[in-house]
Scaffold this motif. Structure first.
Motif, PDB file in Angstrom:
ATOM      1  N   SER A 312       0.814  -1.219   0.000  1.00 52.81           N
ATOM      2  CA  SER A 312       0.000   0.000   0.000  1.00 52.81           C
ATOM      3  C   SER A 312       0.843   1.262   0.000  1.00 52.81           C
ATOM      4  CB  SER A 312      -0.920   0.014   1.227  1.00 52.81           C
ATOM      5  OG  SER A 312      -0.158   0.118   2.414  1.00 52.81           O
ATOM      6  N   LEU A 313       2.149   1.113   0.006  1.00 54.75           N
ATOM      7  CA  LEU A 313       3.056   2.256   0.034  1.00 54.75           C
ATOM      8  C   LEU A 313       3.779   2.390  -1.307  1.00 54.75           C
ATOM      9  CD1 LEU A 313       4.604   1.586   3.554  1.00 54.75           C
ATOM     10  CD2 LEU A 313       2.873   3.295   3.003  1.00 54.75           C
ATOM     11  N   HIS A 314       4.141   3.620  -1.655  1.00 51.95           N
ATOM     12  CA  HIS A 314       4.799   3.857  -2.938  1.00 51.95           C
ATOM     13  C   HIS A 314       5.915   4.876  -2.765  1.00 51.95           C
ATOM     14  CE1 HIS A 314       1.492   1.699  -4.878  1.00 51.95           C
ATOM     15  NE2 HIS A 314       0.678   2.410  -4.109  1.00 51.95           N
ATOM     16  N   GLY A 315       6.862   4.855  -3.697  1.00 51.65           N
ATOM     17  CA  GLY A 315       7.938   5.833  -3.692  1.00 51.65           C
ATOM     18  C   GLY A 315       8.750   5.820  -2.410  1.00 51.65           C
ATOM     19  N   LYS A 316       9.071   7.008  -1.912  1.00 52.86           N
ATOM     20  CA  LYS A 316       9.866   7.115  -0.693  1.00 52.86           C
ATOM     21  C   LYS A 316       9.119   6.563   0.515  1.00 52.86           C
ATOM     22  CE  LYS A 316      12.788  11.038  -2.010  1.00 52.86           C
ATOM     23  NZ  LYS A 316      13.209  12.426  -1.649  1.00 52.86           N
ATOM     24  N   ASP A 317       7.780   6.642   0.481  1.00 52.72           N
ATOM     25  CA  ASP A 317       6.992   6.089   1.581  1.00 52.72           C
ATOM     26  C   ASP A 317       7.260   4.597   1.747  1.00 52.72           C
ATOM     27  OD1 ASP A 317       5.864   8.539   2.045  1.00 52.72           O
ATOM     28  OD2 ASP A 317       4.009   8.128   0.955  1.00 52.72           O
ATOM     29  N   LYS A 318       7.504   3.920   0.650  1.00 48.18           N
ATOM     30  CA  LYS A 318       7.758   2.479   0.691  1.00 48.18           C
ATOM     31  C   LYS A 318       9.035   2.181   1.459  1.00 48.18           C
ATOM     32  CE  LYS A 318       7.408  -1.515  -2.410  1.00 48.18           C
ATOM     33  NZ  LYS A 318       6.043  -1.877  -1.999  1.00 48.18           N
ATOM     34  N   ALA A 319      10.034   3.052   1.337  1.00 51.04           N
ATOM     35  CA  ALA A 319      11.280   2.869   2.080  1.00 51.04           C
ATOM     36  C   ALA A 319      11.128   3.303   3.538  1.00 51.04           C
ATOM     37  CB  ALA A 319      12.411   3.660   1.422  1.00 51.04           C
ATOM     38  N   ARG A 320      10.323   4.339   3.782  1.00 51.85           N
ATOM     39  CA  ARG A 320      10.130   4.822   5.151  1.00 51.85           C
ATOM     40  C   ARG A 320       9.344   3.821   5.992  1.00 51.85           C
ATOM     41  NH1 ARG A 320       8.362   9.817   2.432  1.00 51.85           N
ATOM     42  NH2 ARG A 320      10.112  11.288   2.388  1.00 51.85           N
ATOM     43  N   GLY A 321       8.342   3.214   5.374  1.00 48.63           N
ATOM     44  CA  GLY A 321       7.473   2.300   6.117  1.00 48.63           C
ATOM     45  C   GLY A 321       6.198   2.961   6.592  1.00 48.63           C
ATOM     46  N   PHE A 322       5.958   4.212   6.214  1.00 38.79           N
ATOM     47  CA  PHE A 322       4.718   4.908   6.537  1.00 38.79           C
ATOM     48  C   PHE A 322       4.517   6.036   5.527  1.00 38.79           C
ATOM     49  CE2 PHE A 322       8.095   6.979   8.913  1.00 38.79           C
ATOM     50  CZ  PHE A 322       7.874   8.331   8.709  1.00 38.79           C
ATOM     51  N   LYS A 323       3.282   6.540   5.441  1.00 41.88           N
ATOM     52  CA  LYS A 323       2.988   7.597   4.479  1.00 41.88           C
ATOM     53  C   LYS A 323       3.372   8.959   5.042  1.00 41.88           C
ATOM     54  CE  LYS A 323      -0.761   5.339   1.949  1.00 41.88           C
ATOM     55  NZ  LYS A 323      -2.197   5.420   1.575  1.00 41.88           N
ATOM     56  N   TYR A 324       4.178   9.659   4.304  1.00 44.67           N
ATOM     57  CA  TYR A 324       4.599  11.007   4.669  1.00 44.67           C
ATOM     58  C   TYR A 324       3.377  11.906   4.847  1.00 44.67           C
ATOM     59  CZ  TYR A 324       6.601  15.689   3.876  1.00 44.67           C
ATOM     60  OH  TYR A 324       6.938  16.996   3.966  1.00 44.67           O
ATOM     61  N   ALA A 325       2.378  11.739   3.985  1.00 43.55           N
ATOM     62  CA  ALA A 325       1.183  12.583   4.037  1.00 43.55           C
ATOM     63  C   ALA A 325       0.432  12.415   5.362  1.00 43.55           C
ATOM     64  CB  ALA A 325       0.264  12.264   2.856  1.00 43.55           C
ATOM     65  N   ASP A 326       0.444  11.212   5.923  1.00 42.29           N
ATOM     66  CA  ASP A 326      -0.240  10.975   7.201  1.00 42.29           C
ATOM     67  C   ASP A 326       0.413  11.756   8.331  1.00 42.29           C
ATOM     68  OD1 ASP A 326      -1.992   9.319   5.945  1.00 42.29           O
ATOM     69  OD2 ASP A 326      -1.045   7.452   6.621  1.00 42.29           O
ATOM     70  N   LEU A 327       1.715  11.949   8.249  1.00 44.60           N
ATOM     71  CA  LEU A 327       2.428  12.712   9.273  1.00 44.60           C
ATOM     72  C   LEU A 327       2.115  14.200   9.148  1.00 44.60           C
ATOM     73  CD1 LEU A 327       4.597  12.997  11.498  1.00 44.60           C
ATOM     74  CD2 LEU A 327       6.313  13.057   9.685  1.00 44.60           C
ATOM     75  N   MET A 328       1.909  14.666   7.917  1.00 46.04           N
ATOM     76  CA  MET A 328       1.730  16.090   7.689  1.00 46.04           C
ATOM     77  C   MET A 328       0.284  16.550   7.868  1.00 46.04           C
ATOM     78  SD  MET A 328       4.795  16.895   7.153  1.00 46.04           S
ATOM     79  CE  MET A 328       4.611  18.600   6.658  1.00 46.04           C
ATOM     80  N   LYS A 329      -0.659  15.638   8.025  1.00 44.11           N
ATOM     81  CA  LYS A 329      -2.068  16.021   8.173  1.00 44.11           C
ATOM     82  C   LYS A 329      -2.272  16.808   9.467  1.00 44.11           C
ATOM     83  CE  LYS A 329      -4.117  12.198   5.559  1.00 44.11           C
ATOM     84  NZ  LYS A 329      -4.907  10.961   5.650  1.00 44.11           N
TER      85      LYS A 329
END
Length: 329
Positions: A312-329
C-alpha cells in the motif's frame, strides 16, 4: 554530507586501514572491540558511554590523516522499511558499496570491495561481508523511543530499548561482518553507532539532569580498557581532550514534523509493524528469554495502533514504512 565530503571520509578510512603509518593503530583499536565484546560494553553499565569513547578514538585517528574529518552517522530510520535503498550503499566512490554476493556474502562493489580491501587481520583478513535482511525501526519509532521515555527516571527503560531494538537488531539486519564479534571491522559500524549515540544525545538534551544522569555519576569503576569513567563522556560538547561534537539534524520537512508531532499523532500514523529481533542477533548479543519478554512488553508503546503493508506504500513512503502525508495532516 556532500559528495565531496563522503569521498573524503571514505578515502581517510581507507588510508587509516591500509597505510603503514596508521594501519597498526587502526587494527589494534578495532580488535579491542572484539576482545572485550562481553566485558559489559554491551550492557547497561557501559554500553552508551564506552561506545561514545570508542567513536572518539576512531575519530582522533582519522583526524591525524585529515583534520576536516568527523565521524558521521547514518540515519537508518529514514529508510527503515528498506535500509538497502539508502544512497549510503551506492557502488561509487562516495558510497560503501552494496550487498554481498556469493556463498560468503562478500561485498564486490564500491571502495571496500573484496578485490581492493579486506577486514583487519584479527577478523581473518578476508572480505567485508554484508547480507541485508529484514527491516530496521522507522523514524516514528525513534521519536517514540525518546518521547515515551522522557522522564529522567525512565533512563534504564530508554537504554534497554535503544540497546536491543535499535542497536542489536540493526547490526544483524545489515548482517555479514556487522553481525559478528568483528563488527567494528565493517566501515558502517561507526556510522551505525554514530546514530545510536545521536539518539542518546537527543534524550540527554531534554534537560541537564538527563545529560548528567545519576546512574553514571554514581559509578566508581573505570570503563573497560580505558582510563575513563562513564561520567567523563556524558557531555558530547565537552569530551576529554577538549573535544566538542554536535550532531546536525536533518532539515527536511518530514524530520521537523516528527519533532513537533504529539504522541497521539505518532500513534495515529499507519506504519509497517516493528521488526522482530533476528535469531542471529539474539545469539551474538546473548539476549536471554527474560530480556526478550521484557522487550516485547516495552515495545507495545512503540508498535503502531494501525498497521499497513508494503503493497500500500509507494515511492519514498515504501522505504520509510509509513505515508509522509499521514504525518503532515
Amino acid at each position: 554530507m556532500t559528495t565531496a565530503e563522503r569521498k573524503r571520509y571514505i578515502q581517510t578510512v581507507k588510508t587509516a586501514s591500509t597505510h603503514p603509518a596508521y594501519k597498526g593503530r587502526y587494527e589494534r583499536l578495532l580488535t579491542l572491540h572484539r576482545n572485550i565484546f562481553f566485558s559489559r560494553i554491551h550492557e547497561l553499565d557501559f554500553f552508551l558511554p564506552w561506545h561514545r569513547w570508542f567513536i572518539l578514538q576512531y575519530e582522533n585517528l582519522l583526524r591525524e590523516i585529515d583534520c576536516r574529518i568527523t565521524v558521521p552517522f547514518w540515519d537508518w530510520s529514514l529508510v527503515g522499511a528498506d535500509p538497502l535503498s539508502s544512497d549510503l550503499w551506492n557502488p561509487g566512490p562516495h558510497g560503501l558499496g552494496g550487498n554481498g554476493n556469493g556463498s560468503n556474502s562478500c561485498v564486490d562493489t564500491g571502495p571496500f570491495r573484496a578485490q581492493v580491501w579486506s577486514v583487519i587481520q584479527s577478523a581473518g583478513g578476508g572480505c567485508l561481508r554484508r547480507q541485508f535482511r529484514f527491516r530496521t525501526p522507522d523514524a516514528v519509532a525513534v521519536k517514540q523511543l525518546i518521547m515515551n521515555n522522557a522522564n529522567v527516571s525512565d533512563f534504564e527503560r530508554f537504554e534497554f530499548l535503544l540497546r536491543l531494538e535499535f542497536h542489536d537488531l540493526v547490526h544483524c539486519v545489515i548482517d555479514g561482518t556487522m553481525c559478528t564479534l568483528d563488527s567494528a571491522s565493517a566501515p558502517e559500524f561507526f556510522l551505525h553507532h554514530g546514530f545510536v549515540d545521536k539518539i542518546w544525545w537527543d534524550w540527554q538534551r531534554l534537560s541537564r539532569t538527563h545529560k548528567f544522569n545519576e546512574y553514571f555519576l554514581a559509578q566508581k569503576q573505570r570503563m573497560p580498557a580505558t582510563v575513563y569513567r562513564s561520567q567523563d563522556f556524558l557531555d558530547l560538547n565537552n569530551q576529554p581532550g577538549c573535544v566538542c561534537a554536535e550532531y546536525v539534524p536533518s532539515r527536511s520537512r518530514m524530520y521537523t514534523a516528527l519533532q513537533e508531532a504529539s504522541r497521539e499523532k505518532l500513534l495515529s500514523i499507519k506504519r509497517l509493524p516493528m521488526p522482530h529481533m533476528p535469531e542471529n542477533a539474539k545469539k551474538l548479543f546473548k539476549i536471554t528469554e527474560e530480556e526478550l519478554d521484557r522487550l516485547h512488553k516495552l515495545m507495545e508503546n512503540i508498535e503502531p495502533r494501525e498497521t499497513t503493508t508494503s503493497a500500500s506504500l509507494h515511492g519514498k513512503d515504501k522505504a520509510r514504512g509509513f505515508k509522509y502525508a499521514d504525518l503532515m495532516k
